[in-house]
Design an enzyme around this catalytic site. Structure first.
Site, PDB file in Angstrom:
ATOM      1  N   ALA A  71      47.998  25.583  46.387  1.00 35.47           N
ATOM      2  CA  ALA A  71      47.931  27.027  46.617  1.00 35.47           C
ATOM      3  C   ALA A  71      46.605  27.403  47.252  1.00 35.47           C
ATOM      4  O   ALA A  71      45.583  26.739  47.033  1.00 35.47           O
ATOM      5  CB  ALA A  71      48.115  27.784  45.298  1.00 35.47           C
ATOM      6  N   ASP A  72      46.628  28.464  48.035  1.00 35.99           N
ATOM      7  CA  ASP A  72      45.400  28.980  48.636  1.00 35.99           C
ATOM      8  C   ASP A  72      45.506  30.498  48.737  1.00 35.99           C
ATOM      9  O   ASP A  72      46.519  31.025  49.221  1.00 35.99           O
ATOM     10  CB  ASP A  72      45.162  28.388  50.021  1.00 35.99           C
ATOM     11  CG  ASP A  72      43.751  28.683  50.505  1.00 35.99           C
ATOM     12  OD1 ASP A  72      42.841  27.908  50.148  1.00 35.99           O
ATOM     13  OD2 ASP A  72      43.570  29.689  51.212  1.00 35.99           O
ATOM     14  N   THR A  73      44.492  31.184  48.265  1.00 38.23           N
ATOM     15  CA  THR A  73      44.480  32.647  48.255  1.00 38.23           C
ATOM     16  C   THR A  73      43.431  33.169  49.219  1.00 38.23           C
ATOM     17  O   THR A  73      42.292  32.708  49.215  1.00 38.23           O
ATOM     18  CB  THR A  73      44.188  33.172  46.833  1.00 38.23           C
ATOM     19  OG1 THR A  73      45.209  32.705  45.942  1.00 38.23           O
ATOM     20  CG2 THR A  73      44.166  34.693  46.808  1.00 38.23           C
TER      21      THR A  73
END
Length: 209
Positions: A71-73
């Site tokens: 995941a990457d925000t």
């Protein structure tokens, strides 16, 4: 099923624990690079890099029942205050705010967010021997108008220095959040409802044994 979170983020770890999933954490240290221009695509590409890097470290035996989540925000502010002014077919442009380099950079980001609506995109990749699923969630976040003193006081807490966009919605900065549209957990770092939905086939398979 052996669930692996390809992230060192304590917030993502807490979110997966919150919904009752058993997993282990592995990180790759892979270089994160993207050629994408739109925020959702950026998040997806970076999440895929993280997931793929961890997947590549698994043995053939581990890959038989492993499911890896990357995941990457990213936090984005529209360059145009009124997106309705865009001409048909014109690509919307954003300021993409990662983690601040220092306190001055954090102040710059917080001034950009002050009194505006911004977007938080989290890209997610789920990898298994069955294939790859990549998606993103977007949440609109409304921030109150911040004074210079409020920005300085918040930076003095050191809370913004390790967070995309220079703030954490789950901490003291919550006092400045006037509303959100979308998934709150997405802003924290992982849209766990969507992740759980994608994991359900694997979870049901495990229960069938």
């Amino acid at each position: 099923m052996k669930l692996i979170l390809a992230s060192a983020s304590p917030r993502r770890k807490e979110l997966l624990e919150q919904i009752g999933l058993e997993f282990e954490v592995r990180t790759s240290g892979a270089e994160e690079f993207t050629t994408a221009s739109q925020p959702g695509q950026i998040g997806q590409e970076l999440s895929e890099i993280k997931a793929q890097a961890v997947w590549d470290t698994l043995t053939d035996a581990e890959k038989e029942d492993a499911v890896v989540i990357g995941a990457d925000t990213i936090v984005c502010v529209r360059q145009s205050a009124d997106s309705k002014q865009l001409e048909q077919g014109q690509e919307e442009k954003f300021f993409v705010l990662g983690k601040p380099k220092d306190e001055a950079d954090a102040a710059r980001m917080l001034h950009l967010l002050s009194g505006r609506v911004h977007q938080v995109f989290t890209g997610v990749t789920i990898l298994s021997k069955e294939g790859k699923k990549t998606f993103y969630e977007c949440t609109d976040v409304h921030v109150a108008k911040l004074s210079d003193q409020e920005i300085a006081d918040y930076i003095a807490t050191k809370d913004p220095l390790d967070k995309a966009g220079a703030y954490g919605i789950q901490g003291i900065f919550a006092r400045y959040i006037t509303g959100i549209e979308g998934d709150y957990n997405n802003v924290v770092g992982l849209p766990v409802a969507s992740v759980y939905h994608e994991l359900k086939p694997f979870l049901m398979e495990r229960k069938s044994y």
